[in-house]
Design a protein around this motif. Structure first.
Motif, mmCIF file in Angstrom:
data_model
loop_
_atom_site.group_PDB
_atom_site.id
_atom_site.type_symbol
_atom_site.label_atom_id
_atom_site.label_comp_id
_atom_site.label_asym_id
_atom_site.label_seq_id
_atom_site.Cartn_x
_atom_site.Cartn_y
_atom_site.Cartn_z
ATOM 1 N N ALA A 1 0.844 -1.197 0.000
ATOM 2 C CA ALA A 1 0.000 0.000 0.000
ATOM 3 C C ALA A 1 0.877 1.245 0.000
ATOM 4 O O ALA A 1 1.868 1.313 0.731
ATOM 5 C CB ALA A 1 -0.916 -0.007 1.214
ATOM 6 N N GLY A 2 0.508 2.197 -0.833
ATOM 7 C CA GLY A 2 1.274 3.424 -0.952
ATOM 8 C C GLY A 2 2.301 3.409 -2.072
ATOM 9 O O GLY A 2 2.822 4.467 -2.461
ATOM 10 N N ASP A 3 2.596 2.226 -2.583
ATOM 11 C CA ASP A 3 3.575 2.109 -3.665
ATOM 12 C C ASP A 3 2.973 2.521 -4.999
ATOM 13 O O ASP A 3 1.770 2.778 -5.121
ATOM 14 C CB ASP A 3 4.080 0.671 -3.772
ATOM 15 N N SER A 4 3.822 2.546 -6.007
ATOM 16 C CA SER A 4 3.397 2.875 -7.374
ATOM 17 C C SER A 4 3.664 1.693 -8.298
ATOM 18 O O SER A 4 4.534 0.855 -8.034
ATOM 19 C CB SER A 4 4.154 4.101 -7.889
ATOM 20 N N LEU A 5 2.935 1.671 -9.386
ATOM 21 C CA LEU A 5 3.090 0.627 -10.389
ATOM 22 C C LEU A 5 2.682 1.216 -11.732
ATOM 23 O O LEU A 5 1.787 2.072 -11.795
ATOM 24 C CB LEU A 5 2.203 -0.566 -10.047
ATOM 25 N N ARG A 6 3.324 0.770 -12.788
ATOM 26 C CA ARG A 6 3.005 1.266 -14.121
ATOM 27 C C ARG A 6 2.624 0.100 -15.023
ATOM 28 O O ARG A 6 3.428 -0.806 -15.226
ATOM 29 C CB ARG A 6 4.185 2.021 -14.723
ATOM 30 N N LEU A 7 1.423 0.138 -15.531
ATOM 31 C CA LEU A 7 0.965 -0.866 -16.475
ATOM 32 C C LEU A 7 1.146 -0.345 -17.894
ATOM 33 O O LEU A 7 1.032 0.854 -18.140
ATOM 34 C CB LEU A 7 -0.509 -1.190 -16.244
ATOM 35 N N SER A 8 1.400 -1.264 -18.803
ATOM 36 C CA SER A 8 1.520 -0.906 -20.212
ATOM 37 C C SER A 8 0.644 -1.819 -21.053
ATOM 38 O O SER A 8 0.436 -2.984 -20.706
ATOM 39 C CB SER A 8 2.976 -1.022 -20.677
ATOM 40 N N CYS A 9 0.153 -1.285 -22.145
ATOM 41 C CA CYS A 9 -0.643 -2.063 -23.083
ATOM 42 C C CYS A 9 -0.096 -1.795 -24.476
ATOM 43 O O CYS A 9 -0.105 -0.648 -24.942
ATOM 44 C CB CYS A 9 -2.105 -1.667 -22.994
ATOM 45 N N ALA A 10 0.379 -2.843 -25.118
ATOM 46 C CA ALA A 10 0.899 -2.739 -26.477
ATOM 47 C C ALA A 10 -0.159 -3.222 -27.455
ATOM 48 O O ALA A 10 -0.767 -4.272 -27.250
ATOM 49 C CB ALA A 10 2.162 -3.570 -26.613
ATOM 50 N N ALA A 11 -0.373 -2.450 -28.509
ATOM 51 C CA ALA A 11 -1.394 -2.783 -29.503
ATOM 52 C C ALA A 11 -0.768 -3.105 -30.852
ATOM 53 O O ALA A 11 0.258 -2.524 -31.226
ATOM 54 C CB ALA A 11 -2.363 -1.617 -29.654
ATOM 55 N N SER A 12 -1.394 -4.022 -31.536
ATOM 56 C CA SER A 12 -0.932 -4.362 -32.875
ATOM 57 C C SER A 12 -1.619 -3.461 -33.896
ATOM 58 O O SER A 12 -2.593 -2.773 -33.590
ATOM 59 C CB SER A 12 -1.254 -5.818 -33.176
ATOM 60 N N GLY A 13 -1.115 -3.465 -35.118
ATOM 61 C CA GLY A 13 -1.777 -2.752 -36.198
ATOM 62 C C GLY A 13 -1.300 -1.337 -36.389
ATOM 63 O O GLY A 13 -0.612 -0.765 -35.543
ATOM 64 N N ARG A 14 -1.687 -0.760 -37.531
ATOM 65 C CA ARG A 14 -1.247 0.585 -37.889
ATOM 66 C C ARG A 14 -2.340 1.620 -37.704
ATOM 67 O O ARG A 14 -2.207 2.749 -38.148
ATOM 68 C CB ARG A 14 -0.770 0.602 -39.339
#
Length: 124
Positions: free
Chosen positions: A13-26
């Motif tokens: 609790a109190g920490d940070s986290l970074r999520l990422s989402c990579a998408a295909s296509g142009r």
């Protein structure tokens, strides 16, 4: 569009986290992007969204406003979720979502594409 979410983990609790989402296509820039989450025994809920195009607008659930920030990088076909001041109630499986030509405030339903979830667990 195929979506690949990553970045989940176990934090305190109190920490940070970074999520990422990579998408295909142009055609990534044509899609409004968002994050949803589902806690055990609960329905999937909207967390945050960013509009298609340059991402000029964002929309946050009340529960995460001021703590979470969404951003997109169209050159990288990616959308990130920076989560700060995490709470145990943020524990859930987080899903990346996409819908074509969607403004941020309209991303709460009618999602066209879902990524697989990434688990976020916040211990107290």
């Amino acid at each position: 569009v195929q979506l690949q979410a990553s970045g989940g983990g176990l934090v305190q609790a109190g920490d940070s986290l970074r999520l990422s989402c990579a998408a295909s296509g142009r055609t990534f820039s044509m899609y409004g992007m968002g994050w949803f989450r589902q806690a055990p025994g609960k329905e999937r809920e909207f967390v945050v969204a960013i509009s298609w195009g340059t991402g000029s607008s964002t929309y946050y659930a009340d529960s995460v406003g001021g703590r979470f920030t969404i951003s997109r990088d169209n050159a990288m076909n990616a959308v990130d979720l920076q989560m700060n001041s995490l709470k145990p109630e943020d524990t859930a499986l987080y899903y990346c979502a996409a819908a074509k030509y969607r403004a941020a405030q309209n991303m709460q339903s009618g999602i066209e594409y879902w990524g697989q979830g990434t688990q976020v667990t916040v211990s107290s």
